[in-house]
Motif scaffolding. Structure first.
Motif, PDB file in Angstrom:
ATOM      1  N   GLN A 293       0.984  -1.169  -0.056  1.00 36.98           N
ATOM      2  CA  GLN A 293       0.111   0.019   0.071  1.00 36.98           C
ATOM      3  C   GLN A 293       0.667   1.205  -0.034  1.00 36.98           C
ATOM      4  OE1 GLN A 293      -3.349   0.250  -0.404  1.00 36.98           O
ATOM      5  NE2 GLN A 293      -2.979  -1.813  -0.715  1.00 36.98           N
ATOM      6  N   VAL A 294       1.984   1.267   0.786  1.00 39.05           N
ATOM      7  CA  VAL A 294       2.902   2.376   0.784  1.00 39.05           C
ATOM      8  C   VAL A 294       3.602   2.605  -0.587  1.00 39.05           C
ATOM      9  CG1 VAL A 294       4.740   3.241   1.731  1.00 39.05           C
ATOM     10  CG2 VAL A 294       3.120   2.339   3.180  1.00 39.05           C
ATOM     11  N   GLY A 322       5.207   4.929 -12.518  1.00 37.77           N
ATOM     12  CA  GLY A 322       5.152   3.788 -13.103  1.00 37.77           C
ATOM     13  C   GLY A 322       6.326   2.917 -12.953  1.00 37.77           C
ATOM     14  N   ALA A 323       7.575   3.765 -13.265  1.00 38.22           N
ATOM     15  CA  ALA A 323       8.727   3.276 -13.487  1.00 38.22           C
ATOM     16  C   ALA A 323       9.436   2.701 -11.986  1.00 38.22           C
ATOM     17  CB  ALA A 323       9.824   4.223 -14.132  1.00 38.22           C
ATOM     18  N   PHE A 324       8.978   3.566 -11.022  1.00 39.92           N
ATOM     19  CA  PHE A 324       9.274   3.566  -9.815  1.00 39.92           C
ATOM     20  C   PHE A 324       8.760   2.051  -9.231  1.00 39.92           C
ATOM     21  CE2 PHE A 324       9.322   3.653  -5.179  1.00 39.92           C
ATOM     22  CZ  PHE A 324      10.467   3.948  -4.681  1.00 39.92           C
ATOM     23  N   GLY A 325       7.533   2.077  -9.422  1.00 38.75           N
ATOM     24  CA  GLY A 325       6.915   0.807  -8.955  1.00 38.75           C
ATOM     25  C   GLY A 325       7.371  -0.267  -9.606  1.00 38.75           C
ATOM     26  N   ARG A 326       7.794  -0.343 -11.035  1.00 37.40           N
ATOM     27  CA  ARG A 326       8.209  -1.649 -11.552  1.00 37.40           C
ATOM     28  C   ARG A 326       9.628  -1.877 -11.051  1.00 37.40           C
ATOM     29  NH1 ARG A 326       5.373  -4.532 -15.319  1.00 37.40           N
ATOM     30  NH2 ARG A 326       3.675  -3.328 -16.542  1.00 37.40           N
ATOM     31  N   VAL A 327      10.434  -0.964 -10.771  1.00 36.43           N
ATOM     32  CA  VAL A 327      11.869  -1.103 -10.293  1.00 36.43           C
ATOM     33  C   VAL A 327      12.009  -1.660  -8.910  1.00 36.43           C
ATOM     34  CG1 VAL A 327      14.073  -0.197  -9.633  1.00 36.43           C
ATOM     35  CG2 VAL A 327      13.034   0.535 -11.773  1.00 36.43           C
TER      36      VAL A 327
END
Length: 585
Positions: A293-294, A322-327
């Motif tokens: 969630q964080v 989105g890129a941060f979430g993927r990494v």
């Protein structure tokens, strides 16, 4: 996880034979490469969608209707380069995803079929299954519930190995694809006068490392709990199967209360371990749920200063998020997959211990007794010592010769070792030593005949193929064995083991001997369920139909002993080492 090296080595040793040594290795590798290629294609399209997402939100921010429609349905040349429409990308994505799933399932069933065949071949070879069954502590030896290990653990191993392996490789590709994007979008941040390039990459790494460490700390006991859960589930199911196979005996004993108590005790062990898993999963879920969630808002919070400073458009903010979430997701793969990894480890441990037990049993197959064919057609025992699994000797350095054409009855008190002697002669008893020369074409009839699943024709011809005998031969054998009413039911397929009485099962076994026409027949109380007259009739049938066969029988009834020429008494009193003594019949 503790013992990570041995665990991964065990998974590799289980996987390697199929992909590197099997007859299907080339097709398996091509199929695996295709699956990986499709998975990489999905990763590549996620990169395209990352840039598409940027241009789409920029079009929304700029209220550019033409760009909005082009990016949805056609294509558009943008600052990020040529950008196909969402519909085209989505169509290709759906097709790739469908075939990725299809080929993955194809590879899964092929691998499971091959692996199941391999385990069955090795478990049955050299009668490893029998030696394993003799283990005094099957749980400690890793051989409890072999049916579950072959039927369920192999299925779950193949599924988990493919799912987790492909997911791990795809995450590496995702990390490699998006870390550069995130690095370029992050820019440089000054922290206490120190310029940190690609600062969001380092924040994602720190976030994932902390989450991974906490997850491992909380979830470490899951592997052993999952391992035990597999065992207690199988124990409960096995108790129900045994009850089903012995319902008549339970009913006659009126043992329902004891059986019910046993079922409930086994289920309590199952439920107790499940409760421990629940408690651990609850803690792990609280950690991972909070972590996930964080992660949804964390990248936006980190990138917000650039957006509010006017250094980043809305599309850039969403792409950065989105890129941060993927990494972060790729780096947090261990966190997200920890329960699956714990379950996978339990499965690998169960299969590796089972495989090790099979190999050890097969390696010991040639230890102890030296069994070979008899040169003169007689049965010879030279220096034979027979022991129980706990080491107690039944016979020590015994010598015996039984010549062809002379029927022999073996007597002795219950528990003296008569059946064990037959097992040693048959070559299936693993505890002992000495030389045994077995006459050719010997046939063994146990007291409790095995009735396989299938038609009556299959049961009567066992262990030969049903096609080896004609319908007339089988019908005649059943009639001579005292079962004329079953002669016209050879093609009926039902649970014959439950339908036939004990005496009828023994008659089926005698019909098998009439069909096989052996030179020697060893009968281990094979007529004990029949009345004396029926017993005498069947022995007369055997002698009339197989006049050249030598009969060696274990029996307690004097009426059976009277039907043989020689009596061999196994004398063992008070737990002392026994002796074979020839007596007058």
């Amino acid at each position: 996880m503790r013992g990570l090296g041995p665990f991964l080595n065990g998974a590799w040793q289980l996987s390697k034979p199929y992909f590197w040594r099997s007859e299907e290795r080339w097709s398996a590798l091509i199929l695996l490469a295709s699956v990986l290629g499709l998975r990489f294609g999905l990763v590549g399209m996620s990169v395209v969608l990352s840039y598409w997402n940027r241009e789409f939100f920029n079009a929304l921010q700029e209220k550019n209707w033409d760009a909005f429609l082009a990016l949805l349905f056609w294509y558009r040349n943008t600052d990020s380069g040529f950008m196909p429409g969402f519909c085209e990308v989505a169509l290709v994505y759906i097709v790739v995803a469908i075939y990725f799933t299809y080929l993955s399932q194809w590879l899964q069933i092929r691998w499971r079929r091959w692996m199941t065949g391999r385990f069955l071949d090795e478990w049955l070879a050299d009668r490893a299954y029998y030696r394993i069954a003799m283990a005094q502590d099957p749980v400690q030896a890793g051989t409890d519930n072999p049916d579950q290990r072959i039927a369920e653990d192999i299925r779950d191993f193949v599924d988990s190995t493919l799912t987790l392996g492909i997911s791990f490789i795809a995450n590496i590709a995702t990390l490699a694809s998006f870390v550069g994007i995130l690095w370029g979008l992050s820019g440089t941040m000054d922290v206490f006068g120190v310029a940190i390039p690609g600062y969001m990459v380092w924040i994602a790494v720190a976030y994932a490392v902390i989450g991974t460490w906490l997850t491992h700390l909380v979830g470490r006991p899951l592997a052993s709990l999952r391992f035990r859960q597999q065992r207690v589930e199988a124990d409960f199911r096995y108790a129900l199967v045994r009850f089903r196979e012995n319902m008549e005996a339970v009913a006659l004993y009126r043992g329902e209360q004891q059986e019910n108590a046993g079922f409930k005790n086994r289920f309590e062990a199952l439920a107790g371990n499940w409760w421990a898993i629940m408690q651990r999963v609850k803690l792990l879920s609280a950690l991972t749920a909070g972590y996930e969630q964080v992660a949804h808002v964390f990248p936006i919070i980190v990138a917000a200063p650039l957006y509010f400073a006017g250094k980043m458009q809305l599309g850039g903010l969403t792409q950065t998020s989105g890129a941060f979430g993927r990494v972060q997701g790729a780096l947090s793969w261990f966190v997200e997959r920890y329960p699956d990894l714990a379950n996978w480890r339990a499965i690998v441990d169960r299969l590796t211990t089972f495989d090790r037990a099979i190999q050890e049993a097969r390696a010991q197959a040639n230890n102890g007794f030296v069994i070979g064919p008899s040169a003169d057609g007689a049965l010879h025992l030279q220096g034979v010592t027979i022991a129980l699994p706990n080491g107690t000797k039944l016979l020590d350095n015994a010598d015996l010769t039984l010549t062809q054409g002379h029927s022999v009855v073996v007597t002795g008190r219950s528990g003296s070792g008569k059946s064990t002697l037959f097992r040693a002669i048959a070559g299936i008893w693993p505890f002992g030593e000495g030389r045994i020369a077995v006459p050719p074409n010997a046939f063994f009839l146990p007291q409790l005949p095995y009735i396989p699943l299938g038609s009556l024709r299959h049961a009567v011809s066992y262990p030969h193929k049903a096609a080896d005998f004609s319908h007339t031969e089988m019908a005649e054998a059943l009639t001579q064995a005292g079962l004329p009413a079953l002669a016209d039911q050879l093609d009926v397929d039902e649970n014959w083991a439950a339908r036939l009485s004990g005496g009828e099962k023994q008659r089926i076994a005698l019909a098998r001997a009439l069909l096989a026409k052996p030179s020697w027949i060893f009968l281990d109380e094979a007529t004990a369920s029949l009345d004396p007259d029926a017993e005498a009739d069947l022995y007369r049938v055997l002698k009339a139909r197989l006049p050249d066969a030598t009969l060696v029988s274990i029996a307690h009834r004097p009426s059976v002993a009277a039907l043989h020429e020689t009596r061999l008494d196994l004398q063992r009193v008070g737990g002392k080492i026994g002796a074979l003594v020839k007596l007058a019949s």
